[in-house]
Design a protein around this motif. Sequence first.
Motif, PDB file in Angstrom:
ATOM      1  N   ALA A  86      32.078  27.389  44.733  1.00  0.00           N
ATOM      2  CA  ALA A  86      30.808  28.095  44.892  1.00  0.00           C
ATOM      3  C   ALA A  86      30.785  29.098  46.032  1.00  0.00           C
ATOM      4  O   ALA A  86      29.939  29.997  46.048  1.00  0.00           O
ATOM      5  CB  ALA A  86      29.685  27.074  45.084  1.00  0.00           C
ATOM      6  N   GLY A  87      31.692  28.975  46.980  1.00  0.00           N
ATOM      7  CA  GLY A  87      31.702  29.881  48.121  1.00  0.00           C
ATOM      8  C   GLY A  87      32.468  31.172  47.908  1.00  0.00           C
ATOM      9  O   GLY A  87      32.441  32.057  48.770  1.00  0.00           O
ATOM     10  N   LEU A  88      33.134  31.319  46.756  1.00  0.00           N
ATOM     11  CA  LEU A  88      33.969  32.501  46.533  1.00  0.00           C
ATOM     12  C   LEU A  88      33.151  33.788  46.603  1.00  0.00           C
ATOM     13  O   LEU A  88      32.153  33.951  45.918  1.00  0.00           O
ATOM     14  CB  LEU A  88      34.677  32.437  45.184  1.00  0.00           C
ATOM     15  CG  LEU A  88      35.964  31.617  45.098  1.00  0.00           C
ATOM     16  CD1 LEU A  88      36.576  31.776  43.712  1.00  0.00           C
ATOM     17  CD2 LEU A  88      36.974  32.023  46.164  1.00  0.00           C
ATOM     18  N   VAL A  89      33.644  34.712  47.431  1.00  0.00           N
ATOM     19  CA  VAL A  89      33.070  36.042  47.528  1.00  0.00           C
ATOM     20  C   VAL A  89      33.963  37.054  46.808  1.00  0.00           C
ATOM     21  O   VAL A  89      33.479  38.018  46.220  1.00  0.00           O
ATOM     22  CB  VAL A  89      32.886  36.451  49.007  1.00  0.00           C
ATOM     23  CG1 VAL A  89      32.449  37.898  49.142  1.00  0.00           C
ATOM     24  CG2 VAL A  89      31.865  35.535  49.681  1.00  0.00           C
ATOM     25  N   GLU A  90      35.275  36.799  46.841  1.00  0.00           N
ATOM     26  CA  GLU A  90      36.226  37.704  46.186  1.00  0.00           C
ATOM     27  C   GLU A  90      37.268  36.887  45.438  1.00  0.00           C
ATOM     28  O   GLU A  90      37.870  35.972  45.991  1.00  0.00           O
ATOM     29  CB  GLU A  90      36.901  38.612  47.204  1.00  0.00           C
ATOM     30  CG  GLU A  90      37.874  39.605  46.593  1.00  0.00           C
ATOM     31  CD  GLU A  90      38.370  40.645  47.593  1.00  0.00           C
ATOM     32  OE1 GLU A  90      39.355  41.345  47.269  1.00  0.00           O
ATOM     33  OE2 GLU A  90      37.781  40.755  48.698  1.00  0.00           O
ATOM     34  N   LEU A  91      37.492  37.259  44.168  1.00  0.00           N
ATOM     35  CA  LEU A  91      38.491  36.613  43.325  1.00  0.00           C
ATOM     36  C   LEU A  91      39.399  37.679  42.748  1.00  0.00           C
ATOM     37  O   LEU A  91      38.931  38.633  42.120  1.00  0.00           O
ATOM     38  CB  LEU A  91      37.821  35.830  42.200  1.00  0.00           C
ATOM     39  CG  LEU A  91      38.747  35.237  41.121  1.00  0.00           C
ATOM     40  CD1 LEU A  91      39.744  34.254  41.725  1.00  0.00           C
ATOM     41  CD2 LEU A  91      37.926  34.576  40.028  1.00  0.00           C
ATOM     42  N   ARG A  92      40.696  37.508  42.965  1.00  0.00           N
ATOM     43  CA  ARG A  92      41.699  38.433  42.420  1.00  0.00           C
ATOM     44  C   ARG A  92      42.600  37.671  41.458  1.00  0.00           C
ATOM     45  O   ARG A  92      43.220  36.683  41.844  1.00  0.00           O
ATOM     46  CB  ARG A  92      42.513  39.067  43.541  1.00  0.00           C
ATOM     47  CG  ARG A  92      41.699  40.041  44.381  1.00  0.00           C
ATOM     48  CD  ARG A  92      42.515  40.717  45.472  1.00  0.00           C
ATOM     49  NE  ARG A  92      41.720  41.728  46.149  1.00  0.00           N
ATOM     50  CZ  ARG A  92      41.784  43.036  45.914  1.00  0.00           C
ATOM     51  NH1 ARG A  92      42.650  43.490  45.016  1.00  0.00           N
ATOM     52  NH2 ARG A  92      41.017  43.891  46.558  1.00  0.00           N
ATOM     53  N   ALA A  93      42.652  38.167  40.221  1.00  0.00           N
ATOM     54  CA  ALA A  93      43.508  37.568  39.200  1.00  0.00           C
ATOM     55  C   ALA A  93      44.135  38.682  38.365  1.00  0.00           C
ATOM     56  O   ALA A  93      44.054  38.699  37.145  1.00  0.00           O
ATOM     57  CB  ALA A  93      42.718  36.605  38.328  1.00  0.00           C
ATOM     58  N   GLN A  94      44.742  39.634  39.055  1.00  0.00           N
ATOM     59  CA  GLN A  94      45.347  40.780  38.390  1.00  0.00           C
ATOM     60  C   GLN A  94      46.717  40.414  37.822  1.00  0.00           C
ATOM     61  O   GLN A  94      47.459  39.627  38.405  1.00  0.00           O
ATOM     62  CB  GLN A  94      45.473  41.940  39.391  1.00  0.00           C
ATOM     63  CG  GLN A  94      44.110  42.432  39.887  1.00  0.00           C
ATOM     64  CD  GLN A  94      44.145  42.971  41.306  1.00  0.00           C
ATOM     65  OE1 GLN A  94      44.636  42.312  42.213  1.00  0.00           O
ATOM     66  NE2 GLN A  94      43.613  44.161  41.495  1.00  0.00           N
ATOM     67  N   HIS A  95      47.043  40.995  36.675  1.00  0.00           N
ATOM     68  CA  HIS A  95      48.352  40.778  36.043  1.00  0.00           C
ATOM     69  C   HIS A  95      48.683  39.288  35.948  1.00  0.00           C
ATOM     70  O   HIS A  95      49.731  38.836  36.399  1.00  0.00           O
ATOM     71  CB  HIS A  95      49.444  41.516  36.824  1.00  0.00           C
ATOM     72  CG  HIS A  95      49.251  43.004  36.851  1.00  0.00           C
ATOM     73  ND1 HIS A  95      49.535  43.812  35.783  1.00  0.00           N
ATOM     74  CD2 HIS A  95      48.775  43.815  37.831  1.00  0.00           C
ATOM     75  CE1 HIS A  95      49.256  45.075  36.097  1.00  0.00           C
ATOM     76  NE2 HIS A  95      48.786  45.113  37.321  1.00  0.00           N
ATOM     77  N   ALA A  96      47.766  38.530  35.372  1.00  0.00           N
ATOM     78  CA  ALA A  96      47.940  37.081  35.251  1.00  0.00           C
ATOM     79  C   ALA A  96      47.978  36.630  33.788  1.00  0.00           C
ATOM     80  O   ALA A  96      47.853  35.437  33.511  1.00  0.00           O
ATOM     81  CB  ALA A  96      46.817  36.357  35.991  1.00  0.00           C
ATOM     82  N   GLU A  97      48.137  37.580  32.864  1.00  0.00           N
ATOM     83  CA  GLU A  97      48.246  37.282  31.430  1.00  0.00           C
ATOM     84  C   GLU A  97      47.006  36.576  30.880  1.00  0.00           C
ATOM     85  O   GLU A  97      47.078  35.792  29.935  1.00  0.00           O
ATOM     86  CB  GLU A  97      49.516  36.471  31.140  1.00  0.00           C
ATOM     87  CG  GLU A  97      50.787  37.193  31.562  1.00  0.00           C
ATOM     88  CD  GLU A  97      52.062  36.438  31.226  1.00  0.00           C
ATOM     89  OE1 GLU A  97      52.009  35.488  30.426  1.00  0.00           O
ATOM     90  OE2 GLU A  97      53.119  36.798  31.786  1.00  0.00           O
TER      91      GLU A  97
END
Length: 242
Positions: A116-127
Amino acid sequence: MNDTLNLWKAGLAEAPDEIWQRAGLRVLILADNALTRLPPALGRLRRLHTLDLGHNRLAEIPEEIGELSGLTRCLYLHDNRLTRLPGSLERLDRLGYLNVGENPLGSLPEELGGMAGLVELRAQHAELTGLPGSIGQLGALRELWLRGNRITALPAGVSALRALRQLELRENALSEVPEPLRGLPRLRHLDLRGNRIRTLPDWVAELPALEKLDLRWNPLDEGVDDGPVVRALGERGCVVLG
């Protein structure tokens, strides 16, 4: 500093056992090594607020990562060989930044919604072919970076991301602007480059905070780039690239 251990590019094939005895560590950097595994003892480092495991050869992350109750700032897992993320990540409900990009994940776990605390999530090039429905539980999320996946649609839960400001969907497989984005009150930057989008729905012009819409490298129908939606956005100062 005694609370920081920086082993960046240290040529490690295995993390030294003495690391897991340093219960007072706040920052641990093991990036750019050749690590293939981590022991369950990782869970002892409960004062860590930042953990960098990027650019290694890790095929899995131990479930004990969920015991890192002090992890509030950053967790870097990018550029590894991960095919799944541990469900125990949901226990890291105060973590602000998570990077899992450049891994052959295929999907993100439903447990992600517990972070719940996530401000930024990066999941680039993860298929990735999609996102879990639980994504809508991330009420604090401001930035979502998803470039270079295989996403064809967004789940309805995205409509609950009321704090979202930056959304990167560049180089995916979208054939339309995702309907769950409709009405997001704080969305400023929407990057849809390199998809399969042909038209723009009228509601895009009603996104109240939109400042930049990038539509380049889409097979837009003739007239879309100077049609009523683009004109309406331009009149209020939104930059549209197409």
